[in-house]
Design an enzyme around this catalytic site. Structure first.
Site, mmCIF file in Angstrom:
data_model
loop_
_atom_site.group_PDB
_atom_site.id
_atom_site.type_symbol
_atom_site.label_atom_id
_atom_site.label_comp_id
_atom_site.label_asym_id
_atom_site.label_seq_id
_atom_site.Cartn_x
_atom_site.Cartn_y
_atom_site.Cartn_z
ATOM 1 N N GLU A 38 0.835 -1.211 0.000
ATOM 2 C CA GLU A 38 0.000 0.000 0.000
ATOM 3 C C GLU A 38 0.865 1.255 0.000
ATOM 4 O O GLU A 38 0.582 2.239 -0.679
ATOM 5 C CB GLU A 38 -0.923 0.005 1.228
ATOM 6 N N TYR A 39 1.944 1.199 0.805
ATOM 7 C CA TYR A 39 2.855 2.348 0.868
ATOM 8 C C TYR A 39 3.437 2.628 -0.519
ATOM 9 O O TYR A 39 3.453 3.761 -0.992
ATOM 10 C CB TYR A 39 3.972 2.071 1.882
ATOM 11 N N ASP A 40 3.898 1.561 -1.158
ATOM 12 C CA ASP A 40 4.514 1.722 -2.475
ATOM 13 C C ASP A 40 3.543 2.323 -3.489
ATOM 14 O O ASP A 40 3.925 3.142 -4.320
ATOM 15 C CB ASP A 40 5.007 0.365 -3.002
ATOM 16 N N SER A 85 33.289 17.143 22.876
ATOM 17 C CA SER A 85 33.355 15.698 23.125
ATOM 18 C C SER A 85 33.036 15.475 24.605
ATOM 19 O O SER A 85 32.575 16.394 25.280
ATOM 20 C CB SER A 85 34.717 15.133 22.720
ATOM 21 N N LYS A 121 25.649 4.974 25.259
ATOM 22 C CA LYS A 121 26.575 5.723 24.410
ATOM 23 C C LYS A 121 26.736 4.929 23.120
ATOM 24 O O LYS A 121 27.377 3.880 23.089
ATOM 25 C CB LYS A 121 27.926 5.900 25.096
ATOM 26 N N GLU A 179 23.532 10.272 16.722
ATOM 27 C CA GLU A 179 24.530 9.321 16.231
ATOM 28 C C GLU A 179 23.928 8.509 15.086
ATOM 29 O O GLU A 179 22.784 8.059 15.185
ATOM 30 C CB GLU A 179 24.890 8.396 17.404
ATOM 31 N N LYS A 300 23.969 12.616 31.920
ATOM 32 C CA LYS A 300 23.871 14.073 31.773
ATOM 33 C C LYS A 300 23.086 14.628 32.950
ATOM 34 O O LYS A 300 21.988 14.130 33.236
ATOM 35 C CB LYS A 300 23.136 14.427 30.472
ATOM 36 N N LYS A 324 32.529 4.578 30.313
ATOM 37 C CA LYS A 324 32.880 3.632 29.244
ATOM 38 C C LYS A 324 32.877 2.179 29.736
ATOM 39 O O LYS A 324 33.177 1.902 30.888
ATOM 40 C CB LYS A 324 34.282 3.971 28.718
ATOM 41 N N CYS A 418 49.304 -30.386 3.647
ATOM 42 C CA CYS A 418 49.046 -30.396 5.085
ATOM 43 C C CYS A 418 50.356 -30.089 5.810
ATOM 44 O O CYS A 418 51.367 -30.747 5.551
ATOM 45 C CB CYS A 418 48.516 -31.766 5.509
#
Ligand code: IVH
Length: 737
Positions: A38-40, A85, A121, A179, A300, A324, A418
């Site tokens: 339908e979307y197409d 950063s 992160k 990101e 944060k 980290k 071998c």
């Protein structure tokens, strides 16, 4: 637009709105409301209109996401506000110090007063997206933080990037930061595609994401499975110089979601630094199960007025910090490539590495899989390489860093013989592996015995590779049968072998000789293509190795799971003179287990009355318990367990990384159950579970991750995957897939 009929103009506007709405549902919400078909159809209608009346084209039209432009260069442009950063902390102790330091900068407050907004992160490429009056107008990479590359046309092709902001109260200017990432599953598929077209493989999802965005050919960008996850803002201007209405980081995050951006569903508010520490621990624990690579947590300070008070250092905000995780990848030198000869004669290249710590474990060698992998990665001896360890996976060399080459590196040629016995190596046209076909090759014989005693074989306690190597090097034993002829005196001659140890050694062998099941013995023989499950099925049909050895290909194919290739391999095994000799000896030695009469077990399973009587079940993906245990549980509840997906399957039970069966199940209309739903099904009806301890362990792991639905913006996990059956899209809940 005077020449355009009014109804065409209206329809184009309407189509743009409808398509944006459904695109958001599909790519951001992961809840499509209409079919792709339908979307197409709607999309094509809009393309047709815009082709007929080019003046109808607007920059936010969903048709503008198709790419195609080839750029000459990526010009650079200054960020309106610097993209800083983050400073890092590497453990909880450092986090506590950070929180104490921050509290000191907020007079009158204790560390315990500090609430933090925390997010995963994400390990991708940082971008800034610029919207004017709600319209996407530009995208910049982070660059050096002051200015970045203009990647507008590339970013336009990213499916979940809105070209027009949704919702109310849209600012005149909004700079959104986030990101660009690729899920691990999409990454694996992308590299597979690269491999098939002999293109260069990407080292990791981050490199693939970065390379795909920093592209001159926007069609290439469009062909990559990129997603943008928003986490912050740059400059924002509201109409009439109104101040931004947000007081906390959480409000910014919620506003970004309301404007139509994908955001990390795991983000949450932690009322104290202690809660942040718990979140960090929990996220690290479930890290291997996440859909995306993450390299830590970003905490944060929640209140924006406090953020302002703390301000920035020369390179990072004081109000935020990256916590980290230990890296799962590391750089080191490829010193050499050795060839290992396995039990089936396969020659496996092995990287000999300068020892390096990866995720806290010292790694000095890693598998290189096979010749094709080596070629695809273009590894040279002396190269600086990236090594990876993920979860319990054997370390592997991900990629070389060709830019670090000095010219002294040497190309490795896969040996034609071998390396142990010197026999010519052989490679079947449809196989990736080179093999030594010499049955008497000392390496093959050694691996055969090692496998025989290993966990995958008879699982003889205390007799591991080290002892087998010693016994074979000293030519005390040559075959698995020789093990059962060992005398105490033979053993006492070995280095570090005392009387007590020798007794234990012999006792373990005796126990194996007298108590091993037929299934374990079949596994121990190491018949090609016969794993745990097939051995189990064989032991259910044949009562001993005489019977199994007498079966022909047609006979064998009556057994669950066994096709022509496996059947032929079993027949070949029993036809081999050396193998027959071994079996004769084992029989003479009394290692000749019998299973219940042919077919009996299978019939028993089918007639068990239980909550799953008459149901057919298929397991896929990694479950928290072994497949064997899962099968036992299902059978004890009356189900029949099969290995191939078809319409007649009642339940597909999925573990992690369920793969293609999931999509196929959806096509076939098969009910999909997450592992815990399967357990619930067993439990609900009072089923006693043979695998009780393992199941309980699972429950504990789930509980200890401690991230409840309420903590996550959206309910997630396998339950959701099972419900929606939509592996292809979406961020919501997806980090917990
Ligand atoms: S906030 C001024 N939140 O980490 C603070 N950064 O080491 C801006 N990153 O280049 C960063 N996930 O691209 C923030 N949830 C997240 C993040 C995140 C990944 C990246 C970011 C930045 C890098 C800093």
């Amino acid at each position: 637009m005077s020449g355009i009929p009014k109804e065409k103009l209206q329809r184009a506007t309407e189509l743009r709105q409808i398509l944006s709405y459904h695109s958001w549902h599909y790519h951001v919400q992961d809840e499509p409301e209409i079919s792709d078909y339908e979307y197409d159809a709607l999309f094509k209608e809009l393309v047709a209109l815009e082709t007929e009346y080019p003046e109808l084209l607007t920059p936010d039209s969903p048709t503008q996401k198709v790419g195609g432009a080839v750029l000459k260069s990526l010009p650079s442009r200054e960020h309106s506000l610097r993209m800083y950063s983050l400073d890092n902390v590497f453990n909880t102790a450092e986090w506590v110090e950070y929180a104490q330091r921050s509290a000191k900068l907020l007079p009158g407050h204790m560390p315990g007063d500090l609430a933090f907004w925390v997010e995963p992160k994400m390990d991708g490429l940082a971008l800034e997206l610029i919207y004017e009056k709600g319209l996407f107008i530009a995208a910049l990479t982070r660059g050096d933080g002051m200015s970045g590359e203009v990647v507008t046309e590339n970013v336009r092709t990213i499916r979940n990037v809105p070209l027009r902001l949704r919702g109310e109260n849209v600012p005149d200017l909004l700079e959104v930061r986030g990101e660009v990432v690729i899920t691990r599953e999409d990454f694996a598929a992308l590299n597979e595609k690269q491999r098939q077209s002999n293109a260069k493989l990407f080292a990791n999802p981050r490199n693939a994401a970065a390379g795909s965005v920093r592209q001159l050919n926007t069609s290439v960008t469009r062909s990559r499975p990129l997603r943008f996850i928003a986490y912050g803002i740059g400059l924002v201007e509201f109409p009439d110089d109104q101040p931004a209405p947000w007081k906390t980081q959480q409000e910014i995050f919620q506003a970004l979601a309301s404007y139509g951006f994908s955001v990390a569903p795991e983000a949450k508010l932690c009322a104290t630094p202690q809660e942040v520490a718990d979140y960090y621990g929990n996220l690290e624990r479930i890290r291997p199960q996440l859909a995306f690579d993450i390299d830590g947590v970003v905490a944060k300070l929640s209140r924006l007025d406090w953020q302002e008070q703390l301000g920035f250092t020369s390179h990072a905000p004081r109000w935020a910090v990256a916590m980290k995780f230990p890296a799962e990848q590391a750089k080191t030198r490829l010193l050499d490539i050795a060839i290992q000869v396995g039990r089936t004669g396969v020659l496996t290249p092995l990287a000999v590495l300068e020892p390096v710590s990866v995720g806290g474990v010292l790694v000095s060698s890693a598998t290189l899989h096979n010749e094709d992998e080596l070629r695809a990665k273009d590894l040279r001896i002396g190269d600086l390489v990236i090594v990876q360890r993920a979860g319990d996976v054997i370390p592997e060399v991900v990629a070389a860093l060709p830019e670090e080459r000095t010219g002294s590196e040497t190309i490795f040629h896969f040996p034609a013989n071998c390396p142990v016995c010197g026999h010519k190596a052989h490679r079947e046209p449809d196989e990736a592996a080179w093999r030594c076909l010499n049955k008497l090759c000392p390496a093959v014989r050694r691996q055969t015995v090692i496998h025989f005693v290993s966990k995958a074989g008879l699982d003889i306690q205390g007799i591991g590779e080290k002892w087998i190597v010693m016994l074979m090097d000293k030519e005390i034993i040559r075959t698995p049968a020789d093990l059962f002829r060992l005398k105490k005196l033979d053993l006492l001659g070995l280095e570090r072998m005392g009387g007590k140890l020798a007794d234990n050694f012999l006792q373990a062998l005796e126990k194996a000789r007298t108590t091993s099941s037929l299934r374990r013995l079949i596994c121990a023989l190491g018949i090609r293509h016969v794993g745990e499950q097939t051995a189990r099925n064989l032991a259910e049909k044949y009562c001993n190795l005489d019977e199994l050895g007498a079966a022909d290909v047609a006979d064998l194919q009556q057994v669950d799971d066994i096709g022509p290739e496996v059947a032929a391999s079993i027949v070949d095994f029993f036809a081999d003179q050396g193998n027959r000799e071994l079996l004769t000896q084992l029989k003479e030695l009394g290692l000749w287990p019998e299973s219940a009469a042919a077919g009996d077990n299978a019939q028993k399973a089918a007639t068990v009355q239980g909550p799953l009587s008459g149901k057919t079940i298929l397991f896929t993906g990694a479950l928290s318990i072994s497949r064997t245990e899962a099968k036992q549980l299902a059978e004890a509840a009356g189900a029949k367990v099969v290995s191939a997906l078809s319409k007649s399957v009642d339940y597909l039970v999925i573990g992690e990384a369920a793969g293609s069966k999931l999509a196929k199940a959806q096509e076939l209309g098969v009910t999909v159950l997450a592992e815990h739903s399967f357990q619930a099904l067993l439990n609900q009806t009072g089923q006693m579970m043979a695998g009780q301890p393992a199941m309980q362990a699972t429950a504990q792991v789930d509980a200890s991750t401690d991230i409840s639905e309420a903590d996550i913006t959206d309910a997630s996990s396998a339950a959701k995957t099972a419900k929606s059956n939509l592996p292809k899209t979406g961020m919501q809940g997806s980090l917990f897939e």
